[in-house]
Design a protein around this motif. Structure first.
Motif, PDB file in Angstrom:
ATOM      1  N   PHE A  66       0.785  -1.226   0.000  1.00 27.68           N
ATOM      2  CA  PHE A  66       0.000   0.000   0.000  1.00 27.68           C
ATOM      3  C   PHE A  66       0.823   1.286   0.000  1.00 27.68           C
ATOM      4  N   ARG A  67       2.142   1.184   0.073  1.00 25.56           N
ATOM      5  CA  ARG A  67       2.974   2.385   0.021  1.00 25.56           C
ATOM      6  C   ARG A  67       4.147   2.218  -0.934  1.00 25.56           C
ATOM      7  N   ASN A  68       3.944   1.413  -2.005  1.00 23.81           N
ATOM      8  CA  ASN A  68       5.061   1.232  -2.929  1.00 23.81           C
ATOM      9  C   ASN A  68       5.375   2.501  -3.709  1.00 23.81           C
ATOM     10  N   GLY A  69       4.363   3.369  -3.915  1.00 27.88           N
ATOM     11  CA  GLY A  69       4.630   4.638  -4.582  1.00 27.88           C
ATOM     12  C   GLY A  69       5.570   5.518  -3.780  1.00 27.88           C
ATOM     13  N   VAL A  70       5.453   5.459  -2.452  1.00 29.22           N
ATOM     14  CA  VAL A  70       6.365   6.201  -1.574  1.00 29.22           C
ATOM     15  C   VAL A  70       7.733   5.528  -1.547  1.00 29.22           C
ATOM     16  N   LEU A  71       7.747   4.210  -1.423  1.00 31.16           N
ATOM     17  CA  LEU A  71       9.014   3.482  -1.357  1.00 31.16           C
ATOM     18  C   LEU A  71       9.851   3.665  -2.620  1.00 31.16           C
ATOM     19  N   GLN A  72       9.186   3.831  -3.750  1.00 32.37           N
ATOM     20  CA  GLN A  72       9.916   4.006  -4.996  1.00 32.37           C
ATOM     21  C   GLN A  72      10.577   5.380  -5.125  1.00 32.37           C
ATOM     22  N   GLN A  73      10.373   6.239  -4.150  1.00 32.50           N
ATOM     23  CA  GLN A  73      11.037   7.534  -4.159  1.00 32.50           C
ATOM     24  C   GLN A  73      12.548   7.407  -3.908  1.00 32.50           C
ATOM     25  N   ILE A  74      12.965   6.276  -3.372  1.00 38.44           N
ATOM     26  CA  ILE A  74      14.388   6.059  -3.103  1.00 38.44           C
ATOM     27  C   ILE A  74      14.886   4.865  -3.906  1.00 38.44           C
ATOM     28  N   GLU A  75      16.201   4.725  -3.983  1.00 33.35           N
ATOM     29  CA  GLU A  75      16.793   3.643  -4.759  1.00 33.35           C
ATOM     30  C   GLU A  75      16.463   2.291  -4.132  1.00 33.35           C
ATOM     31  N   ALA A  76      16.418   1.273  -4.979  1.00 33.84           N
ATOM     32  CA  ALA A  76      15.991  -0.058  -4.548  1.00 33.84           C
ATOM     33  C   ALA A  76      16.838  -0.599  -3.403  1.00 33.84           C
ATOM     34  N   ASP A  77      18.145  -0.333  -3.404  1.00 34.77           N
ATOM     35  CA  ASP A  77      19.007  -0.895  -2.360  1.00 34.77           C
ATOM     36  C   ASP A  77      18.800  -0.227  -1.001  1.00 34.77           C
ATOM     37  N   GLU A  78      18.047   0.868  -0.940  1.00 39.71           N
ATOM     38  CA  GLU A  78      17.759   1.551   0.319  1.00 39.71           C
ATOM     39  C   GLU A  78      16.395   1.163   0.890  1.00 39.71           C
ATOM     40  N   ARG A  79      15.553   0.550   0.087  1.00 41.04           N
ATOM     41  CA  ARG A  79      14.171   0.333   0.503  1.00 41.04           C
ATOM     42  C   ARG A  79      14.043  -0.623   1.672  1.00 41.04           C
ATOM     43  N   THR A  80      14.841  -1.686   1.683  1.00 39.73           N
ATOM     44  CA  THR A  80      14.760  -2.633   2.786  1.00 39.73           C
ATOM     45  C   THR A  80      15.125  -1.954   4.101  1.00 39.73           C
ATOM     46  N   LYS A  81      16.148  -1.093   4.084  1.00 42.12           N
ATOM     47  CA  LYS A  81      16.526  -0.371   5.296  1.00 42.12           C
ATOM     48  C   LYS A  81      15.404   0.561   5.753  1.00 42.12           C
ATOM     49  N   VAL A  82      14.778   1.226   4.816  1.00 45.54           N
ATOM     50  CA  VAL A  82      13.688   2.141   5.141  1.00 45.54           C
ATOM     51  C   VAL A  82      12.512   1.387   5.753  1.00 45.54           C
ATOM     52  N   ILE A  83      12.175   0.248   5.165  1.00 42.76           N
ATOM     53  CA  ILE A  83      11.075  -0.560   5.691  1.00 42.76           C
ATOM     54  C   ILE A  83      11.400  -1.055   7.094  1.00 42.76           C
ATOM     55  N   THR A  84      12.612  -1.531   7.298  1.00 43.12           N
ATOM     56  CA  THR A  84      13.022  -2.033   8.614  1.00 43.12           C
ATOM     57  C   THR A  84      12.922  -0.940   9.673  1.00 43.12           C
ATOM     58  N   ARG A  85      13.378   0.266   9.339  1.00 42.48           N
ATOM     59  CA  ARG A  85      13.312   1.378  10.290  1.00 42.48           C
ATOM     60  C   ARG A  85      11.869   1.772  10.587  1.00 42.48           C
ATOM     61  N   THR A  86      11.036   1.777   9.551  1.00 43.34           N
ATOM     62  CA  THR A  86       9.629   2.137   9.747  1.00 43.34           C
ATOM     63  C   THR A  86       8.921   1.123  10.630  1.00 43.34           C
ATOM     64  N   VAL A  87       9.144  -0.156  10.359  1.00 39.35           N
ATOM     65  CA  VAL A  87       8.537  -1.217  11.164  1.00 39.35           C
ATOM     66  C   VAL A  87       8.992  -1.105  12.621  1.00 39.35           C
ATOM     67  N   ALA A  88      10.277  -0.811  12.839  1.00 40.69           N
ATOM     68  CA  ALA A  88      10.799  -0.687  14.202  1.00 40.69           C
ATOM     69  C   ALA A  88      10.139   0.465  14.947  1.00 40.69           C
ATOM     70  N   LEU A  89       9.890   1.582  14.265  1.00 44.07           N
ATOM     71  CA  LEU A  89       9.218   2.714  14.898  1.00 44.07           C
ATOM     72  C   LEU A  89       7.778   2.382  15.262  1.00 44.07           C
ATOM     73  N   LEU A  90       7.123   1.606  14.427  1.00 45.76           N
ATOM     74  CA  LEU A  90       5.703   1.320  14.613  1.00 45.76           C
ATOM     75  C   LEU A  90       5.435   0.172  15.584  1.00 45.76           C
ATOM     76  N   GLU A  91       6.412  -0.669  15.790  1.00 42.94           N
ATOM     77  CA  GLU A  91       6.184  -1.875  16.600  1.00 42.94           C
ATOM     78  C   GLU A  91       5.644  -1.578  17.996  1.00 42.94           C
ATOM     79  N   PRO A  92       6.180  -0.590  18.720  1.00 43.79           N
ATOM     80  CA  PRO A  92       5.634  -0.341  20.063  1.00 43.79           C
ATOM     81  C   PRO A  92       4.214   0.207  20.058  1.00 43.79           C
ATOM     82  N   ILE A  93       3.761   0.723  18.912  1.00 40.84           N
ATOM     83  CA  ILE A  93       2.462   1.378  18.825  1.00 40.84           C
ATOM     84  C   ILE A  93       1.387   0.465  18.249  1.00 40.84           C
ATOM     85  N   LEU A  94       1.739  -0.262  17.195  1.00 43.62           N
ATOM     86  CA  LEU A  94       0.734  -0.986  16.423  1.00 43.62           C
ATOM     87  C   LEU A  94       0.870  -2.510  16.493  1.00 43.62           C
ATOM     88  N   ARG A  95       1.807  -2.999  17.307  1.00 43.66           N
ATOM     89  CA  ARG A  95       1.949  -4.454  17.456  1.00 43.66           C
ATOM     90  C   ARG A  95       1.707  -4.829  18.912  1.00 43.66           C
TER      91      ARG A  95
END
Length: 258
Positions: free
Chosen positions: A209-238
């Motif tokens: 649901f956010r691939n349009g946002v993820l494509q704003q950065i190079e492919a080799d950075e996307r996994t890092k961005v996703i990992t950081r986002t998930v880590a920020l959200l874990e205490p709130i939404l998990r």
């Protein structure tokens, strides 16, 4: 850091990913479908029909349903279900007094705010006199935690994720004004908090649901961005059992063509 102008990369829909990670969108539409109350023989336009999972439910009522979407992949999947669908942008429809009802679920928020006057004008024109427009979309506060986390993670890249997403999550008062300016009479409009379980987890949701946002950065950075986002959200939404719950807020309404 200076904010960069987002690339013009729209949200792209992968039908396989959507079927696996996004089927809850149609599964949770019972109340807005009940508000539509489709009748045998009436003509209904389904805006943002996607792969046709919900459109097929409307057609099963005996209504004559036409679906529209601007994703070729989604329309191909809808046609595979035997549905009558056409490719259109929702704010450039050419129908005139052809439908007793217009319906939309989880689609209108994908158009930026500036496109909604044209969208509503098209819908008003497509309806017969006295026709009804029933829809559910993201409303004010929708996925607020997810959007905030993405904004924080993308900030070092100089990318404004809200601009990149180009989504519109209005309050009832704001959308009431837009509907009335288009000529509609509002029968009901409400904001509905709807915490939504994500059975496949947050990473799958972000990639779907956010691939349009993820494509704003190079492919080799996307996994890092996703990992950081998930880590920020874990205490709130998990929760403590490991279940992810997205902070969805829905805007649902019924409007009548005057």
């Amino acid at each position: 850091m200076e904010t960069l102008e987002p690339k013009t990369l729209a949200q792209q829909w992968n039908t396989t990913d959507y079927a696996i990670n996004g089927r809850f969108v149609a599964d949770l539409a019972k109340e807005v479908v009940a508000l539509l109350h489709p009748q045998p023989g009436e003509r209904i336009l389904d805006i943002g029909c996607g792969d046709g999972a919900l459109t097929a439910q409307l057609a099963a009522s005996g209504a004559i349903v036409t679906g529209v979407d601007n994703s070729p992949a989604m329309l191909e999947a809808a046609r595979a279900r035997g549905l009558d669908v056409e490719m259109h942008s929702a704010d450039a429809l050419l129908y005139a007094q052809q439908f007793e009802a217009v319906f939309s679920n989880a689609a209108l928020h994908w158009l930026s705010q500036d496109r909604h006057p044209a969208l509503l004008g098209c819908i008003y024109r497509a309806l017969t006199p006295g026709g009804r427009f029933i829809a559910e979309m993201g409303g004010q506060g929708n996925i607020a935690a997810i959007r905030t986390a993405l904004s924080a993670v993308f900030e070092p890249y100089g990318i404004d994720t809200e601009t990149a997403a180009a989504s519109f999550y209005p309050s009832p008062a704001v959308y009431r004004r837009l509907l009335e300016q288009a000529g509609f009479t509002i029968e009901c409009i409400e904001l509905i908090p709807r915490p939504t379980p994500l059975s496949k987890g947050m990473e799958a949701w972000l990639r779907t649901f956010r691939n349009g946002v993820l494509q704003q950065i190079e492919a080799d950075e996307r996994t890092k961005v996703i990992t950081r986002t998930v880590a920020l959200l874990e205490p709130i939404l998990r929760d403590h059992d490991g279940n992810w719950i997205a902070d969805y807020v829905r805007l649902r309404f019924k409007a009548i063509k005057a």
